[in-house]
Design a protein around this motif. Structure first.
Motif, PDB file in Angstrom:
ATOM      1  N   ASP A  32     -22.828 -15.230   9.867  1.00 11.90           N
ATOM      2  CA  ASP A  32     -24.136 -15.801   9.493  1.00 11.90           C
ATOM      3  C   ASP A  32     -24.841 -16.331  10.736  1.00 11.90           C
ATOM      4  N   VAL A  33     -24.060 -16.988  11.604  1.00  8.07           N
ATOM      5  CA  VAL A  33     -24.542 -17.388  12.929  1.00  8.07           C
ATOM      6  C   VAL A  33     -23.498 -16.883  13.915  1.00  8.07           C
ATOM      7  N   VAL A  34     -23.740 -17.084  15.210  1.00  4.93           N
ATOM      8  CA  VAL A  34     -22.697 -16.741  16.177  1.00  4.93           C
ATOM      9  C   VAL A  34     -21.698 -17.892  16.195  1.00  4.93           C
ATOM     10  N   ARG A  35     -20.426 -17.574  16.016  1.00  2.74           N
ATOM     11  CA  ARG A  35     -19.411 -18.631  15.997  1.00  2.74           C
ATOM     12  C   ARG A  35     -18.112 -18.128  16.615  1.00  2.74           C
ATOM     13  N   PHE A  36     -17.327 -19.048  17.170  1.00  2.00           N
ATOM     14  CA  PHE A  36     -16.015 -18.676  17.711  1.00  2.00           C
ATOM     15  C   PHE A  36     -15.043 -18.451  16.565  1.00  2.00           C
ATOM     16  N   GLU A  37     -14.374 -17.299  16.611  1.00  2.00           N
ATOM     17  CA  GLU A  37     -13.398 -16.975  15.570  1.00  2.00           C
ATOM     18  C   GLU A  37     -12.250 -16.194  16.175  1.00  2.00           C
ATOM     19  N   ARG A  38     -11.164 -16.112  15.428  1.00  2.00           N
ATOM     20  CA  ARG A  38     -10.057 -15.244  15.836  1.00  2.00           C
ATOM     21  C   ARG A  38     -10.569 -13.802  15.837  1.00  2.00           C
ATOM     22  N   LYS A  43      -0.636 -20.597  21.263  1.00  2.00           N
ATOM     23  CA  LYS A  43      -1.083 -19.947  22.515  1.00  2.00           C
ATOM     24  C   LYS A  43      -2.391 -19.249  22.207  1.00  2.00           C
ATOM     25  N   ARG A  44      -3.458 -19.731  22.791  1.00  4.14           N
ATOM     26  CA  ARG A  44      -4.768 -19.157  22.464  1.00  4.14           C
ATOM     27  C   ARG A  44      -5.553 -18.854  23.736  1.00  4.14           C
ATOM     28  N   ALA A  45      -6.169 -17.674  23.733  1.00  3.90           N
ATOM     29  CA  ALA A  45      -7.058 -17.306  24.839  1.00  3.90           C
ATOM     30  C   ALA A  45      -8.482 -17.361  24.306  1.00  3.90           C
ATOM     31  N   PHE A  46      -9.278 -18.246  24.875  1.00  3.28           N
ATOM     32  CA  PHE A  46     -10.677 -18.370  24.455  1.00  3.28           C
ATOM     33  C   PHE A  46     -11.525 -17.571  25.439  1.00  3.28           C
ATOM     34  N   PHE A  47     -12.216 -16.581  24.926  1.00  2.94           N
ATOM     35  CA  PHE A  47     -13.058 -15.759  25.795  1.00  2.94           C
ATOM     36  C   PHE A  47     -14.530 -15.963  25.421  1.00  2.94           C
ATOM     37  N   GLY A  48     -15.379 -15.918  26.451  1.00  2.00           N
ATOM     38  CA  GLY A  48     -16.826 -15.991  26.182  1.00  2.00           C
ATOM     39  C   GLY A  48     -17.348 -17.413  26.127  1.00  2.00           C
ATOM     40  N   GLU A 104     -14.435  -5.240  20.136  1.00  4.13           N
ATOM     41  CA  GLU A 104     -15.772  -4.638  19.955  1.00  4.13           C
ATOM     42  C   GLU A 104     -16.712  -5.586  19.207  1.00  4.13           C
ATOM     43  N   THR A 105     -16.132  -6.486  18.414  1.00  2.00           N
ATOM     44  CA  THR A 105     -16.976  -7.366  17.583  1.00  2.00           C
ATOM     45  C   THR A 105     -17.487  -8.599  18.356  1.00  2.00           C
ATOM     46  N   ILE A 106     -17.061  -8.748  19.585  1.00  2.00           N
ATOM     47  CA  ILE A 106     -17.473  -9.936  20.355  1.00  2.00           C
ATOM     48  C   ILE A 106     -18.966  -9.871  20.652  1.00  2.00           C
ATOM     49  N   HIS A 107     -19.620 -11.017  20.483  1.00  2.00           N
ATOM     50  CA  HIS A 107     -21.071 -11.082  20.642  1.00  2.00           C
ATOM     51  C   HIS A 107     -21.393 -12.036  21.799  1.00  2.00           C
ATOM     52  N   LEU A 108     -21.975 -11.484  22.866  1.00  2.35           N
ATOM     53  CA  LEU A 108     -22.240 -12.320  24.047  1.00  2.35           C
ATOM     54  C   LEU A 108     -23.733 -12.572  24.286  1.00  2.35           C
ATOM     55  N   GLU A 109     -24.565 -12.101  23.395  1.00  2.00           N
ATOM     56  CA  GLU A 109     -26.021 -12.238  23.646  1.00  2.00           C
ATOM     57  C   GLU A 109     -26.500 -13.687  23.460  1.00  2.00           C
ATOM     58  N   LYS A 110     -25.857 -14.380  22.529  1.00  2.45           N
ATOM     59  CA  LYS A 110     -26.275 -15.762  22.242  1.00  2.45           C
ATOM     60  C   LYS A 110     -25.078 -16.683  22.358  1.00  2.45           C
ATOM     61  N   ASN A 111     -25.337 -17.959  22.578  1.00  2.00           N
ATOM     62  CA  ASN A 111     -24.224 -18.907  22.562  1.00  2.00           C
ATOM     63  C   ASN A 111     -23.855 -19.208  21.101  1.00  2.00           C
ATOM     64  N   ALA A 112     -22.619 -19.630  20.897  1.00  2.56           N
ATOM     65  CA  ALA A 112     -22.159 -19.949  19.542  1.00  2.56           C
ATOM     66  C   ALA A 112     -22.913 -21.168  19.006  1.00  2.56           C
ATOM     67  N   TYR A 113     -23.246 -21.115  17.732  1.00  4.44           N
ATOM     68  CA  TYR A 113     -23.959 -22.233  17.095  1.00  4.44           C
ATOM     69  C   TYR A 113     -23.064 -23.485  17.074  1.00  4.44           C
ATOM     70  N   PHE A 114     -21.778 -23.277  16.776  1.00  5.50           N
ATOM     71  CA  PHE A 114     -20.828 -24.392  16.752  1.00  5.50           C
ATOM     72  C   PHE A 114     -20.004 -24.371  18.042  1.00  5.50           C
ATOM     73  N   PRO A 115     -19.716 -25.520  18.596  1.00  2.00           N
ATOM     74  CA  PRO A 115     -18.915 -25.539  19.823  1.00  2.00           C
ATOM     75  C   PRO A 115     -17.430 -25.284  19.534  1.00  2.00           C
ATOM     76  N   LEU A 116     -16.651 -25.257  20.583  1.00  2.00           N
ATOM     77  CA  LEU A 116     -15.200 -25.027  20.442  1.00  2.00           C
ATOM     78  C   LEU A 116     -14.429 -26.296  20.061  1.00  2.00           C
ATOM     79  N   LYS A 117     -15.142 -27.415  20.020  1.00  2.00           N
ATOM     80  CA  LYS A 117     -14.497 -28.726  19.862  1.00  2.00           C
ATOM     81  C   LYS A 117     -13.419 -28.761  18.787  1.00  2.00           C
ATOM     82  N   GLU A 118     -13.701 -28.135  17.620  1.00  9.65           N
ATOM     83  CA  GLU A 118     -12.775 -28.278  16.495  1.00  9.65           C
ATOM     84  C   GLU A 118     -11.420 -27.610  16.728  1.00  9.65           C
ATOM     85  N   TYR A 119     -11.335 -26.742  17.751  1.00 13.09           N
ATOM     86  CA  TYR A 119     -10.031 -26.129  18.044  1.00 13.09           C
ATOM     87  C   TYR A 119      -9.070 -27.128  18.690  1.00 13.09           C
TER      88      TYR A 119
END
Ligand code: SF4
Ligand code: SF4
Length: 327
Positions: A26-32, A77-82, A37-52
């Motif tokens: 619905d918006v750009v958001r960080f997800e597993r 073990k998590r790799a956060f990209f973008g 191919e589904t990664i979206h780099l055109e816009k910043n995520a609406y929600f920050p990474l804080k909740e992780y």
């Protein structure tokens, strides 16, 4: 790294780490992410990474009578990209609060096995960005700079160096040194650098305070805000047994400063509104030497009445700071 190699790199990485990256739902958001191919780099995520790392709600411990059972903490073990420069700096600031100033075991557990792989914004992704007006630092394991058919990848830590070595076949060595010009983000410096300490009683704060709903959306969306509250939850059938929980709260809520004796430290909405801005731009810096705000603009974009504190500050002038705001 040639751009066509990126997905291969991320797929390889996802064999050892949970890959978390921005995707467009619905918006750009960080997800597993399973498919890069589904990664979206055109816009910043609406929600920050804080909740992780600093969870919206978590159980600190459970209790039965006066017996306490500690929560078992896991460290995925998590790799956060973008992650953009603003959000990387926000993680740095939350590390100061939860890992240096205090040793918060819940935050440390979530944070310690994470890889931070940045994506440098080629230009400001939103009209509300102003990271370029703040003194942000380099804080990443690897940073990907978008250069047409390839990424220039900068190593920012020992972890990042090891990673680039491990997947060396996917990178081509470069002797090019990063320059300050590479690090500029065009269109992201709209907050005028000015000392706001003299403006506390300026009448223009009313422009924001008068239309603020005290909803707390700004603080929930902010990657650096860290106010929380702690409460016990018990069930009616056995009030001796329950959980002590921590959950996000907000300095914008009147309840937040209500204490015993029913005293509220910041009863007035304008005081709460100004407290948020001054904490972001002044008080945190007084305590930790760095501004808390990282200029992501989410609190403006996500505010239901679109209060733009950057615009308010930019229009403030000396000589007009008299106390009309108190009337
Ligand atoms: S999101 Fe906007 S209206 Fe809601 S508390 Fe923050 S500044 Fe006020
Ligand atoms: S105060 Fe606003 S602009 Fe600054 S970091 Fe928080 S959400 Fe972003």
């Amino acid at each position: 790294m040639e751009k066509k190699r990126l997905n291969e790199f991320l797929l390889q990485l996802s064999k050892s780490y949970e890959l978390i990256a921005p995707v467009k739902t619905d918006v750009v958001r960080f997800e597993r992410v399973k498919n890069p191919e589904t990664i979206h780099l055109e816009k910043n995520a609406y929600f920050p990474l804080k909740e992780y790392f600093f969870k919206k709600e978590e159980v600190l411990f459970t209790f039965t009578g006066n017996k306490i059972q500690e929560t078992t903490l896991s460290s995925p073990k998590r790799a956060f990209f973008g992650i953009r420069k603003c959000d990387l700096n926000a993680i740095h600031h939350q590390d100061i609060v939860f890992m240096k100033d205090t040793q918060d075991p819940y935050y440390i557990a979530q944070r310690k096995n994470s890889l931070l792989l940045g994506y440098h914004c080629p230009s400001a992704p939103s009209p509300y960005c102003f990271c370029g007006s703040l003194d942000l630092i380099d804080f990443f394991d690897l940073m990907f700079y978008d250069k047409e058919d390839h990424f220039l990848v900068e190593v920012g830590s020992e972890k990042g160096k090891k990673l680039a070595e491990k997947y060396g076949k996917l990178f081509s060595p470069s002797t090019r040194l990063m320059t300050q010009a590479d690090k500029v983000i065009p269109g992201a410096d709209r907050l005028d650098k000015k000392d706001i300490s003299a403006f506390y009683d300026h009448k223009d704060w009313k422009k924001g305070a008068d239309i603020c709903l005290s909803c707390g959306a700004c603080t929930a969306l902010c990657p650096t805000c860290y106010c929380f509250e702690i409460h016990d939850e018990v069930k009616a059938e056995n009030v001796n047994k329950g959980e002590r929980k921590r959950s996000w709260s907000s300095c914008q809520l009147q309840e937040f400063t209500r204490v015993a004796g029913d005293h509220v430290f910041r009863e007035d909405r304008e005081e709460r509104f100004k407290h948020r801005i001054y904490h972001q731009l002044e008080y945190f810096k007084e305590k930790y030497g760095v501004q808390m705000c990282v200029g992501c603009g989410r609190c403006i974009d996500g505010c239901p009445t679109r209060i733009d504190f950057v615009d308010i500050i930019n229009k403030m002038e000396h000589g007009k700071e008299e106390t009309e705001s108190k009337n």
